[in-house]
Design a protein around this motif. Structure first.
Motif, PDB file in Angstrom:
ATOM      1  N   GLY A  57       0.817  -1.212   0.000  1.00  0.00           N
ATOM      2  CA  GLY A  57       0.000   0.000   0.000  1.00  0.00           C
ATOM      3  C   GLY A  57       0.847   1.257   0.000  1.00  0.00           C
ATOM      4  O   GLY A  57       1.986   1.265   0.494  1.00  0.00           O
ATOM      5  N   THR A  58       0.303   2.321  -0.608  1.00  0.00           N
ATOM      6  CA  THR A  58       1.006   3.607  -0.662  1.00  0.00           C
ATOM      7  C   THR A  58       0.091   4.712  -0.118  1.00  0.00           C
ATOM      8  O   THR A  58       0.061   5.823  -0.631  1.00  0.00           O
ATOM      9  CB  THR A  58       1.425   3.936  -2.111  1.00  0.00           C
ATOM     10  N   GLY A  59      -0.677   4.376   0.907  1.00  0.00           N
ATOM     11  CA  GLY A  59      -1.577   5.359   1.517  1.00  0.00           C
ATOM     12  C   GLY A  59      -0.945   6.024   2.726  1.00  0.00           C
ATOM     13  O   GLY A  59       0.286   6.027   2.887  1.00  0.00           O
ATOM     14  N   ALA A  64       3.690   7.340   5.841  1.00  0.00           N
ATOM     15  CA  ALA A  64       4.198   7.873   7.112  1.00  0.00           C
ATOM     16  C   ALA A  64       5.356   7.010   7.592  1.00  0.00           C
ATOM     17  O   ALA A  64       6.365   7.515   8.093  1.00  0.00           O
ATOM     18  CB  ALA A  64       3.083   7.899   8.148  1.00  0.00           C
ATOM     19  N   MET A  65       5.261   5.693   7.410  1.00  0.00           N
ATOM     20  CA  MET A  65       6.342   4.803   7.832  1.00  0.00           C
ATOM     21  C   MET A  65       7.588   5.034   6.980  1.00  0.00           C
ATOM     22  O   MET A  65       8.698   5.162   7.501  1.00  0.00           O
ATOM     23  CB  MET A  65       5.889   3.348   7.724  1.00  0.00           C
ATOM     24  N   LEU A  66       7.381   5.113   5.650  1.00  0.00           N
ATOM     25  CA  LEU A  66       8.523   5.311   4.746  1.00  0.00           C
ATOM     26  C   LEU A  66       9.267   6.604   5.073  1.00  0.00           C
ATOM     27  O   LEU A  66      10.486   6.689   4.946  1.00  0.00           O
ATOM     28  CB  LEU A  66       8.028   5.358   3.297  1.00  0.00           C
ATOM     29  N   LYS A  67       8.509   7.622   5.489  1.00  0.00           N
ATOM     30  CA  LYS A  67       9.141   8.915   5.778  1.00  0.00           C
ATOM     31  C   LYS A  67       9.956   8.882   7.072  1.00  0.00           C
ATOM     32  O   LYS A  67      10.819   9.719   7.279  1.00  0.00           O
ATOM     33  CB  LYS A  67       8.080  10.005   5.853  1.00  0.00           C
ATOM     34  N   GLU A  68       9.662   7.919   7.951  1.00  0.00           N
ATOM     35  CA  GLU A  68      10.394   7.821   9.225  1.00  0.00           C
ATOM     36  C   GLU A  68      11.644   6.957   9.124  1.00  0.00           C
ATOM     37  O   GLU A  68      12.592   7.143   9.876  1.00  0.00           O
ATOM     38  CB  GLU A  68       9.505   7.165  10.285  1.00  0.00           C
ATOM     39  N   GLN A 464      -5.548  10.449  10.242  1.00  0.00           N
ATOM     40  CA  GLN A 464      -4.860  10.782  11.482  1.00  0.00           C
ATOM     41  C   GLN A 464      -4.299   9.529  12.167  1.00  0.00           C
ATOM     42  O   GLN A 464      -3.151   9.481  12.576  1.00  0.00           O
ATOM     43  CB  GLN A 464      -5.896  11.415  12.400  1.00  0.00           C
ATOM     44  N   ARG A 465      -5.150   8.509  12.238  1.00  0.00           N
ATOM     45  CA  ARG A 465      -4.714   7.281  12.902  1.00  0.00           C
ATOM     46  C   ARG A 465      -3.664   6.548  12.048  1.00  0.00           C
ATOM     47  O   ARG A 465      -2.626   6.122  12.538  1.00  0.00           O
ATOM     48  CB  ARG A 465      -5.913   6.357  13.127  1.00  0.00           C
ATOM     49  N   ALA A 466      -3.946   6.428  10.729  1.00  0.00           N
ATOM     50  CA  ALA A 466      -3.014   5.717   9.841  1.00  0.00           C
ATOM     51  C   ALA A 466      -1.642   6.387   9.900  1.00  0.00           C
ATOM     52  O   ALA A 466      -0.602   5.720   9.992  1.00  0.00           O
ATOM     53  CB  ALA A 466      -3.554   5.717   8.425  1.00  0.00           C
ATOM     54  N   ASN A 467      -1.621   7.714   9.884  1.00  0.00           N
ATOM     55  CA  ASN A 467      -0.386   8.482   9.925  1.00  0.00           C
ATOM     56  C   ASN A 467       0.392   8.191  11.221  1.00  0.00           C
ATOM     57  O   ASN A 467       1.590   7.908  11.197  1.00  0.00           O
ATOM     58  CB  ASN A 467      -0.763   9.972   9.842  1.00  0.00           C
ATOM     59  N   GLN A 468      -0.310   8.220  12.344  1.00  0.00           N
ATOM     60  CA  GLN A 468       0.354   7.969  13.629  1.00  0.00           C
ATOM     61  C   GLN A 468       0.895   6.541  13.698  1.00  0.00           C
ATOM     62  O   GLN A 468       1.979   6.294  14.220  1.00  0.00           O
ATOM     63  CB  GLN A 468      -0.620   8.195  14.784  1.00  0.00           C
ATOM     64  N   GLN A 469       0.133   5.585  13.137  1.00  0.00           N
ATOM     65  CA  GLN A 469       0.594   4.199  13.198  1.00  0.00           C
ATOM     66  C   GLN A 469       1.810   3.994  12.304  1.00  0.00           C
ATOM     67  O   GLN A 469       2.739   3.277  12.669  1.00  0.00           O
ATOM     68  CB  GLN A 469      -0.551   3.255  12.790  1.00  0.00           C
ATOM     69  N   GLY A 470       1.803   4.636  11.128  1.00  0.00           N
ATOM     70  CA  GLY A 470       2.951   4.532  10.224  1.00  0.00           C
ATOM     71  C   GLY A 470       4.192   5.127  10.881  1.00  0.00           C
ATOM     72  O   GLY A 470       5.275   4.532  10.854  1.00  0.00           O
ATOM     73  N   GLN A 471       4.043   6.306  11.482  1.00  0.00           N
ATOM     74  CA  GLN A 471       5.189   6.944  12.147  1.00  0.00           C
ATOM     75  C   GLN A 471       5.709   6.055  13.273  1.00  0.00           C
ATOM     76  O   GLN A 471       6.915   5.883  13.450  1.00  0.00           O
ATOM     77  CB  GLN A 471       4.762   8.288  12.734  1.00  0.00           C
ATOM     78  N   TYR A 472       4.778   5.476  14.016  1.00  0.00           N
ATOM     79  CA  TYR A 472       5.147   4.625  15.138  1.00  0.00           C
ATOM     80  C   TYR A 472       5.992   3.438  14.647  1.00  0.00           C
ATOM     81  O   TYR A 472       7.061   3.159  15.189  1.00  0.00           O
ATOM     82  CB  TYR A 472       3.876   4.132  15.845  1.00  0.00           C
ATOM     83  N   LEU A 473       5.512   2.777  13.576  1.00  0.00           N
ATOM     84  CA  LEU A 473       6.256   1.610  13.079  1.00  0.00           C
ATOM     85  C   LEU A 473       7.623   2.019  12.535  1.00  0.00           C
ATOM     86  O   LEU A 473       8.614   1.324  12.754  1.00  0.00           O
ATOM     87  CB  LEU A 473       5.473   0.897  11.980  1.00  0.00           C
ATOM     88  N   GLN A 546       2.799  18.099   7.321  1.00  0.00           N
ATOM     89  CA  GLN A 546       3.404  16.866   7.815  1.00  0.00           C
ATOM     90  C   GLN A 546       3.586  15.849   6.695  1.00  0.00           C
ATOM     91  O   GLN A 546       4.548  15.119   6.662  1.00  0.00           O
ATOM     92  CB  GLN A 546       2.463  16.204   8.827  1.00  0.00           C
ATOM     93  N   SER A 547       2.605  15.776   5.813  1.00  0.00           N
ATOM     94  CA  SER A 547       2.535  14.600   4.963  1.00  0.00           C
ATOM     95  C   SER A 547       2.963  14.798   3.531  1.00  0.00           C
ATOM     96  O   SER A 547       3.227  13.846   2.834  1.00  0.00           O
ATOM     97  CB  SER A 547       1.112  14.085   4.914  1.00  0.00           C
ATOM     98  N   VAL A 548       2.931  15.985   3.051  1.00  0.00           N
ATOM     99  CA  VAL A 548       3.178  16.129   1.623  1.00  0.00           C
ATOM    100  C   VAL A 548       4.436  16.972   1.394  1.00  0.00           C
ATOM    101  O   VAL A 548       5.020  17.508   2.316  1.00  0.00           O
ATOM    102  CB  VAL A 548       1.927  16.709   0.931  1.00  0.00           C
ATOM    103  N   SER A 549       4.852  17.076   0.140  1.00  0.00           N
ATOM    104  CA  SER A 549       6.145  17.703  -0.146  1.00  0.00           C
ATOM    105  C   SER A 549       6.006  19.207  -0.408  1.00  0.00           C
ATOM    106  O   SER A 549       4.893  19.721  -0.541  1.00  0.00           O
ATOM    107  CB  SER A 549       6.721  17.054  -1.393  1.00  0.00           C
ATOM    108  N   ILE A 550       7.133  19.886  -0.553  1.00  0.00           N
ATOM    109  CA  ILE A 550       7.122  21.315  -0.878  1.00  0.00           C
ATOM    110  C   ILE A 550       6.434  21.515  -2.226  1.00  0.00           C
ATOM    111  O   ILE A 550       5.672  22.438  -2.423  1.00  0.00           O
ATOM    112  CB  ILE A 550       8.565  21.864  -0.918  1.00  0.00           C
ATOM    113  N   ARG A 551       6.677  20.548  -3.138  1.00  0.00           N
ATOM    114  CA  ARG A 551       6.073  20.625  -4.474  1.00  0.00           C
ATOM    115  C   ARG A 551       4.545  20.716  -4.357  1.00  0.00           C
ATOM    116  O   ARG A 551       3.925  21.605  -4.938  1.00  0.00           O
ATOM    117  CB  ARG A 551       6.465  19.367  -5.269  1.00  0.00           C
TER     118      ARG A 551
END
Ligand code: FAD
Length: 573
Positions: A57-59, A64-68, A464-473, A546-551
């Motif tokens: 998945g790329t949601g 959020a996980m990939l960014k951490e 909100q929840r998906a983002n927090q869980q991705g960051q956590y992992l 938090q989630s998206v790029s400067i672009r």
């Protein structure tokens, strides 16, 4: 250097470099041994040695996980049919041309490249837990489906959810709002209906039908879409289509519950309903859709205690009545049998490990998952702590109503979905307080908390929840890598490393927001307020930053400026 060659059995063509001639697993499929871009480079040689982390998945959760993740700690492969990340909270704005589609998306390869990972535009269709293989389905250049296995040391399931049909007939006559393609189709359909309504050959009755917009589902997505649609009709379309009169256009929201936005505080739901009433958006509550025909919608509504079937002619219907499990999640749940008893989502423990899968191998995050709450256990420990501090026997603790309220506040913050039940507990407090002492004893409180537990099925399915869980992992995986010197896949028994290196996942609810037409309602853990448009965008920019790029932020700023200067973009794309 990549060559299409017949594989060992000669029945399908495989990419020699990416797929080993080895076959395996229960279906005897080719195995994508290790994906590398340039095998000779030192980085790639090093990566081959690393544990294989496969992310499905790329949601919100996966990104959020990939960014951490610290680049290079794992050999990362991301699998998803979507090769971009979509900023869903602003998707309703794209359906009406306020924002452009590309402003809400970020190519996934930019994000994956940061961790020197690999991306496969394909779909995971099954998981073999004992062999640690994901079955992947890809469609090749000739339109043929190809299946292969992707081995993993650690697997993250972040496949989101799908539309819930609720067994209603005729959904082929509806539009949906989950992807960029959905938003594009909605925009096309609205503009097409407006054009048809302007043809001299269109009768008055047909015109009203074409301009009758129905939204089935009064949750945040349905409400926000209704608000955006209303804004567009008022601010742009009626100027661009002077032949159409305002009273020929109608917007209707059909909601099965007593209020729209029923997960928000009731005062906010009522505020939103009043606002819609003022804006002539019809809200039909306690109404259930039975069937959607190409030109009308059939629904039942309670009237004087009786269910009456009604019909509404319509030219457009948005179906947004909640979410259901994807095929992959259903298959995984079935495979794990008694460990997975929730029909709505994959159950994990508080470390987000999939229940029933070998410990430390597989995790599930975001909309496809639910964390076993154990609020009762959690609160019991909390209360015992208080008793211990006060030097009292934990089994003889009594709480006053005020003390209970303080505890309830803590629960509400951590488990916002418990809010409605906690209100009921306030009532129960009085019923339980039989001896009129004004206090509850520990056993009684525990009993109440168990009741709440049994009523809660999941955390809210939000970004909100998906983002927090991705960051956590992501953070936890960095800690796991750092905890083991010379981190190598074949040397690591991941076992219960999770608990040794990091705390359990804790959800921190930041509040809920819904756009209701040049205004917004906010629900911050019981603190409610409504505000104007600037507040809406300020709140959304917090996520956005938090989630998206400067672009994407630049594109968004340009879209808002363009809209202010020239109005919405009313071209069908
Ligand atoms: P998703 O973001 O849905 O991503 C799932 C990913 O998995 C996708 O990339 C998909 O292509 C991929 N996938 C699916 N099946 C497979 C498979 N078999 N194999 C591999 N990959 C697969 N939430 C908020 O908090 N605030 C809001 O304001 C808000 N507004 C919303 C507005 C709209 C219109 C919508 C649709 C949702 C909104 N949400 C909002 C909810 C939020 O978008 C979801 O909760 C969030 O996207 C969940 O993230 P996720 O990572 O679990 O799944």
């Amino acid at each position: 250097t990549y060559q299409e060659t017949p594989d060992a059995t000669g029945d399908i063509a495989v990419n020699e470099k990416a797929l080993s001639p080895r076959r395996g697993g229960p279906k005897n499929l080719p195995i994508a041994e290790v994906l590398v871009d340039d095998e000779d480079s030192d980085t790639m040689k090093e990566q081959k040695e690393k544990p294989k982390l496969v992310i499905l998945g790329t949601g919100w959760g996966s990104v959020a996980m990939l960014k951490e993740l610290v680049p290079g700690d794992y050999h990362v492969t991301v699998v998803s049919p979507t090769n971009y990340f979509l900023f869903t909270p602003m998707l309703p704005s794209a359906t009406v041309g306020t924002l452009e589609f590309r402003s809400l998306t970020e190519p996934i390869r930019r994000i994956v490249n940061r961790v020197r990972g690999h991306f496969l535009q394909a779909e995971a269709v099954d998981v073999e837990f004992t062999e640690k293989l994901v079955e992947v389905k890809a469609v090749d250049a000739h339109g043929q489906e190809q299946h292969f296995y992707l081995p993993y040391d650690k697997l993250i399931v972040g496949v989101g959810s799908t539309t819930n049909a609720h067994g209603v007939k005729g959904l082929e006559n509806c539009n949906f709002l989950k992807s960029i393609e959905d938003a594009r189709l909605i925009k096309q359909k609205i503009l097409h209906n407006m054009e048809l309504a302007c043809l001299p050959t269109t009768s008055d009755e047909e015109r009203r039908r074409l301009l009758s917009f129905v939204i089935s589902g009064g949750g945040p997505t349905g409400v926000e879409f209704a608000a955006e649609l209303y804004d567009m009709l008022n601010e742009d379309l009626l100027h661009s289509f002077p032949r159409i009169l305002r009273n020929e256009v109608s917007v209707h929201v059909i909601q099965s519950r007593g209020h729209i936005l029923n997960t928000y505080d009731e005062a906010l739901s009522v505020y939103a309903e009043k606002r819609f009433e003022h804006d002539q958006v019809e809200v039909l509550t306690n109404a259930r859709v039975k069937e959607v025909k190409p030109d009308r919608i059939l629904f039942s509504q309670m009237e004087d205690g009786k269910s009456v079937t009604k019909e509404l002619p319509m030219g457009f219907c948005l179906w947004s009545t909640g979410v259901a499990q994807t095929e992959l999640s259903q298959k995984i749940a079935k495979k794990l049998g008694d460990f997975q008893t929730n029909r709505h989502a994959l159950e994990t423990d508080t470390h987000l490990r999939l229940l029933g899968a070998p410990l430390g191998d597989v995790y599930a995050i975001g909309d496809c998952s639910t964390v076993q709450n154990n609020i009762a256990d959690h609160l019991t420990t909390f209360l015992r702590g208080i008793a211990f501090e006060k030097g009292k026997d934990p089994d003889k603790v009594h709480l006053t109503f005020q003390e209970w309220r303080n505890v309830a506040h803590t629960v509400r913050r951590r488990f916002p979905q418990a809010a409605a039940h906690l209100k009921r507990v306030d009532k129960l407090f009085e019923e339980y307080d039989k001896d009129k002492s004004g206090t509850l004893d520990f056993g009684e409180i525990h009993e109440l908390l168990v009741q709440i537990d049994s009523k809660l099925t999941s955390l809210p399915a939000t970004a909100q929840r998906a983002n927090q869980q991705g960051q956590y992992l992501g953070r936890k995986f960095n800690k796991i890598a750092a905890a083991i010197p010379g981190f190598r896949a074949n040397e690591v028994d991941f076992g219960d490393l999770d608990e040794a290196v990091y705390k359990a996942f804790e959800y921190h609810h930041l509040g809920s927001l819904a756009y209701i037409g040049n205004a917004a309602v906010f629900d911050f853990n019981g603190l409610n307020f409504s505000g104007g448009l600037m507040a809406v965008y300020l709140w959304r920019s917090i996520y956005f930053a938090q989630s998206v790029s400067i672009r994407t932020r630049l594109l968004l700023a340009m879209d808002w400026t363009k809209r202010a200067l020239f109005g919405r973009d009313l071209m069908s794309e």
